[in-house]
Design a protein around this motif. Structure first.
Motif, PDB file in Angstrom:
ATOM      1  N   ALA A 333      45.738  53.788  39.211  1.00 24.65           N
ATOM      2  CA  ALA A 333      45.459  53.880  40.633  1.00 24.65           C
ATOM      3  C   ALA A 333      46.752  54.015  41.430  1.00 24.65           C
ATOM      4  O   ALA A 333      47.815  53.534  41.019  1.00 24.65           O
ATOM      5  N   GLY A 334      46.672  54.681  42.581  1.00 19.26           N
ATOM      6  CA  GLY A 334      47.824  54.849  43.433  1.00 19.26           C
ATOM      7  C   GLY A 334      48.167  53.581  44.210  1.00 19.26           C
ATOM      8  O   GLY A 334      47.364  52.647  44.280  1.00 19.26           O
ATOM      9  N   VAL A 345      49.825  60.052  42.655  1.00 14.92           N
ATOM     10  CA  VAL A 345      48.542  59.522  43.098  1.00 14.92           C
ATOM     11  C   VAL A 345      48.791  58.712  44.366  1.00 14.92           C
ATOM     12  O   VAL A 345      49.481  57.696  44.324  1.00 14.92           O
ATOM     13  N   GLY A 348      45.444  54.113  47.534  1.00 12.37           N
ATOM     14  CA  GLY A 348      44.027  54.126  47.841  1.00 12.37           C
ATOM     15  C   GLY A 348      43.217  55.109  47.016  1.00 12.37           C
ATOM     16  O   GLY A 348      41.994  55.178  47.156  1.00 12.37           O
ATOM     17  N   GLN A 349      43.879  55.873  46.149  1.00  9.83           N
ATOM     18  CA  GLN A 349      43.180  56.832  45.300  1.00  9.83           C
ATOM     19  C   GLN A 349      43.370  56.472  43.826  1.00  9.83           C
ATOM     20  O   GLN A 349      44.291  55.742  43.462  1.00  9.83           O
ATOM     21  N   LYS A 350      42.479  57.001  42.988  1.00  9.65           N
ATOM     22  CA  LYS A 350      42.557  56.785  41.549  1.00  9.65           C
ATOM     23  C   LYS A 350      42.461  58.126  40.833  1.00  9.65           C
ATOM     24  O   LYS A 350      41.803  59.047  41.321  1.00  9.65           O
ATOM     25  N   ASP A 352      40.976  60.676  38.212  1.00 12.52           N
ATOM     26  CA  ASP A 352      39.635  60.783  37.647  1.00 12.52           C
ATOM     27  C   ASP A 352      39.715  60.939  36.125  1.00 12.52           C
ATOM     28  O   ASP A 352      40.801  60.962  35.538  1.00 12.52           O
ATOM     29  N   GLN A 355      41.780  63.940  34.782  1.00 11.69           N
ATOM     30  CA  GLN A 355      43.216  63.777  35.007  1.00 11.69           C
ATOM     31  C   GLN A 355      43.833  62.785  34.019  1.00 11.69           C
ATOM     32  O   GLN A 355      44.943  62.998  33.523  1.00 11.69           O
TER      33      GLN A 355
END
Length: 372
Positions: A333-334, A345, A348-350, A352, A355
């Protein structure tokens, strides 16, 4: 049945099917339950010797678990089967002998499995780590990056030099993401930690792996991680009075003073579930990717040399993975930067599934290049 040894070619690389997960989803393959008085026969094909205390050993433990825990099941195996035409011959031989399921446990068995499956549509096949599927061919792998992350947390606490070493097999996504997960775990507990990687281009070469570990130790690394199938890197660490983190199986008996823990596999959990579904007549072609919550991956017991507070910290994280509060997507996760410091990343983003499966870059904190 035993075939000659091979060069231990890589098990996983390239692009995998998007959307693979833990649920069984696909085309129904078996329409009716089998007669209760007939043995369900399962054959396993291994790329290495079952005594490697690594990848093939772990799968063979799964075979034994299956035989012991599912009634009316009979198993057989072939070890050290080279990839390519030899493996296709062995897979076909089991199908011709009437085995209900053939499990091929190396990436290089993928095309041979698909080829044989076309000729034996009533036989089930499972290919470990691949991405090609058919009506009677499923794929399976596990989220081993979850226990690698926690093992990295322990390594980050145990290093005194802030230099960690990683003996890596092939520069493929499976190995790259494992190294990244280990590094991210170490950075979580020790932001000063750095990871140095050495490539061996082998899965099973005790001498070469020990030499690679020694090179890292000579550079000042005091915790040696690995993505290899032998305990040689751990034995090198023990001989130098340093620590290590093994892989595939609990390697502590082979280097008791060095091994902090080991990310390990419980293949029997998956094999039992799959075979029971086949016997019940509910099996469907699927891509399986199970994690700690499903019980397919784990950590071996944490060594006595690990302080109580470090062990407790790791156990708290393990409980979150086992409950499903965390999973492999949280590992990546970012905010997450690449080796060059550029954002990969955002916060708040991960990443998928696709990726993660096709990861071909190192995270910030890793020293070493990915060969082209």
């Amino acid at each position: 049945m035993q075939d000659s040894e091979n060069k231990f070619s890589r098990r996983t690389f390239g692009k995998v099917a998007v959307g693979a997960g833990t649920a069984f989803a696909g085309v129904p393959l078996i329409g009716a339950a089998r007669a209760q008085d007939k043995k369900f026969k399962v054959a396993f094909i291994y790329v290495g010797p079952i005594g490697d205390m690594g990848w093939s050993w772990a799968h063979d433990q799964g075979r034994k678990y299956l035989e012991q825990n599912v009634p009316n099941v009979e198993t057989a195996y072939s070890e050290s089967v080279p990839e390519g035409s030899d493996s296709e011959r062995v897979i076909r031989d089991y199908a011709q002998k009437g085995y209900d399921l053939v499990v091929a446990t190396s990436f290089g068995y993928m095309d041979p499995t698909i080829n044989v499956a076309r000729q034996f549509p009533k036989t089930q096949f499972i290919h470990i780590s691949g991405y090609k599927r058919a009506e009677n061919v499923s794929t399976a792998f596990g989220k081993i990056s979850e226990p690698r992350f926690v093992a990295g947390m322990i390594a980050g606490r145990m290093t005194k030099s802030n230099k960690l070493g990683y003996v890596a097999a092939f520069p493929i996504p499976e190995v790259i993401r494992g190294c990244n997960a280990f590094t991210l775990g170490a950075l979580k507990t020790n932001p000063k930690a750095r990871m140095q990687v050495v490539w061996t281009n082998t899965w099973y070469d005790p001498q070469g792996e020990r030499q690679a570990a020694q090179a890292l130790l000579d550079q000042g690394c005091d915790v040696i991680g690995q993505h290899q199938d032998t305990a040689a890197p751990q034995q090198a660490a023990e001989a130098a009075g340093k620590y290590g983190v093994g892989y595939d199986a609990d390697m502590s008996s082979l280097a008791p003073k060095a091994v902090l823990t080991c990310p390990i596999w419980h293949w029997g959990v998956y094999y039992k579930m799959a075979v029971e579904s086949m016997i019940a007549g509910t099996w469907k072609s699927n891509d399986y990717w199970g994690g700690w919550k499903e019980g397919i991956v784990d950590l071996s017991p944490i060594g006595a040399m690990v302080p109580a507070e470090v062990k407790s910290e790791a156990e708290t994280e393990i409980a979150k993975f086992k409950s499903g509060e965390l999973d492999v997507f949280d590992v990546f996760a970012g905010p997450l930067n690449g080796q060059d410091g550029k954002e990969k990343v955002p916060a708040g983003q991960k990443m998928d599934h696709d990726q993660i499966w096709n990861m071909n870059w190192f995270v910030q904190g890793v020293d070493g290049k990915i060969p082209s």
